[in-house]
Structure formats: structure tokens, C-alpha cells
Motif scaffolding. Structure first.
Motif, PDB file in Angstrom:
ATOM      1  N   UNK A 106      28.369 -13.276 -70.010  1.00 16.37           N
ATOM      2  CA  UNK A 106      28.768 -13.078 -68.609  1.00 16.37           C
ATOM      3  C   UNK A 106      30.265 -13.256 -68.420  1.00 16.37           C
ATOM      4  N   UNK A 107      30.891 -14.032 -69.279  1.00 14.30           N
ATOM      5  CA  UNK A 107      32.344 -14.242 -69.146  1.00 14.30           C
ATOM      6  C   UNK A 107      33.145 -12.994 -69.537  1.00 14.30           C
ATOM      7  N   UNK A 108      32.477 -11.987 -70.094  1.00 14.56           N
ATOM      8  CA  UNK A 108      33.159 -10.735 -70.447  1.00 14.56           C
ATOM      9  C   UNK A 108      33.381  -9.842 -69.231  1.00 14.56           C
ATOM     10  N   UNK A 109      32.617 -10.044 -68.170  1.00 14.72           N
ATOM     11  CA  UNK A 109      32.710  -9.177 -66.997  1.00 14.72           C
ATOM     12  C   UNK A 109      34.099  -9.085 -66.390  1.00 14.72           C
ATOM     13  N   UNK A 110      34.789 -10.195 -66.141  1.00 15.81           N
ATOM     14  CA  UNK A 110      36.122 -10.063 -65.518  1.00 15.81           C
ATOM     15  C   UNK A 110      37.088  -9.218 -66.350  1.00 15.81           C
ATOM     16  N   UNK A 111      37.048  -9.367 -67.666  1.00 16.79           N
ATOM     17  CA  UNK A 111      37.932  -8.574 -68.532  1.00 16.79           C
ATOM     18  C   UNK A 111      37.611  -7.097 -68.470  1.00 16.79           C
ATOM     19  N   UNK A 112      36.330  -6.763 -68.479  1.00 13.55           N
ATOM     20  CA  UNK A 112      35.920  -5.362 -68.416  1.00 13.55           C
ATOM     21  C   UNK A 112      36.247  -4.792 -67.041  1.00 13.55           C
TER      22      UNK A 112
END
Length: 148
Positions: free
Chosen positions: A59-65
Motif C-alpha cells: 500500500x505504501x507504493x500508491x503515493x509514488x505511483x
């Protein structure tokens, strides 16, 4: 650029699904481990914890994407807009240059070398045509650089 945006969107969709499945599996294993008093129960608890942890990390990948998608959208909009504007300006300079060439051709046909006024007019038109050629060449180079 559009393909990359679509890929990012699909990646987000799949990551979300995977994250939900990992979280559910982790909770299930953790809840079932409480009913087991054996080593298998401890292993289920550890694996459940690891699955929930991986779900949170995913879930922590969402902001980067999301940031990548936003930046790509802005880049696409600005780059296409800027390139289009540059091409339009280059077309305008080309039209002006061609018009000055035609003007110079017309003046040269009517030129009487004995008439000082006509000779002066021809020199002015020739000078203007040179300026237009330089401007057109500069804009053409600028356009080629932006397109590449």
C-alpha cells in the motif's frame, strides 16, 4: 506516454487487489493460529503477520505511483501543447519567409537598374527576406529539437 499512464493504472489496480488478498490471508492465518496451540499455530501466526506486513508495504507504493501518473499527465499536456505552439509558430515564420521571397521576385521583375528608387526598394526587400530566412531557420531548428 499514454501507454505508460495505462500501465501505471493497471499496476495500481493489481496492487490494490493483491494487497487486499494479502491482508485477508494474513488476518485469516492470524485468527486461525489462535485456535492452534501447536508449532503449526505459531507458524501460521508468523506467516499471517508477514502477509499483513507485506500488504501494508504494498500500500505504501500508491503515493509514488500516483505522483508518477500526475507528473506524466502534466508532462504530456505541457509538452504536447508547447510542441504544437512551436510548430504553429514555425509554420507562421515559413509563410512569412515564402511571402517575402515572392515579394522579392515581383520587385526584381519590375526592377529597372537605372532607377535609384526601385534599386533601393529592391535592397530593402532583399534585406527583409534575409531576416525572414534567418528567423525561419532558427524556428525550424527549435521545432526539430522539441520534436526529437
Amino acid at each position: 506516454c499514454n501507454e505508460l499512464l495505462l500501465l501505471c493504472d493497471r499496476l495500481q489496480h493489481h496492487l490494490k487487489g493483491l494487497s487486499i488478498q494479502e491482508a485477508l490471508l494474513g488476518k485469516f492465518l492470524d485468527s486461525r493460529s489462535k485456535h492452534e496451540g501447536t508449532e503449526a499455530g505459531k507458524m501460521m501466526s508468523y506467516i499471517g503477520y508477514a502477509e499483513e506486513y507485506m500488504s501494508k508495504k504494498r500500500n505504501s507504493l500508491y503515493p509514488g505511483i500516483n505522483r508518477l501518473m500526475t507528473d506524466l499527465g502534466v508532462f504530456q499536456q505541457k509538452a504536447v501543447q508547447d510542441c504544437s505552439f512551436t510548430v504553429e509558430r514555425m509554420e507562421q515564420f515559413r509563410t512569412e519567409f515564402r511571402a517575402s521571397l515572392l515579394w522579392m521576385e515581383n520587385v526584381s521583375k519590375e526592377l529597372n537598374p537605372e532607377d535609384r528608387e526601385q534599386l533601393e526598394k529592391f535592397r530593402k526587400v532583399q534585406s527583409l527576406t534575409r531576416e525572414k530566412r534567418v528567423e525561419f531557420a532558427r524556428m525550424k531548428d527549435n521545432t526539430i529539437q522539441k520534436i526529437e
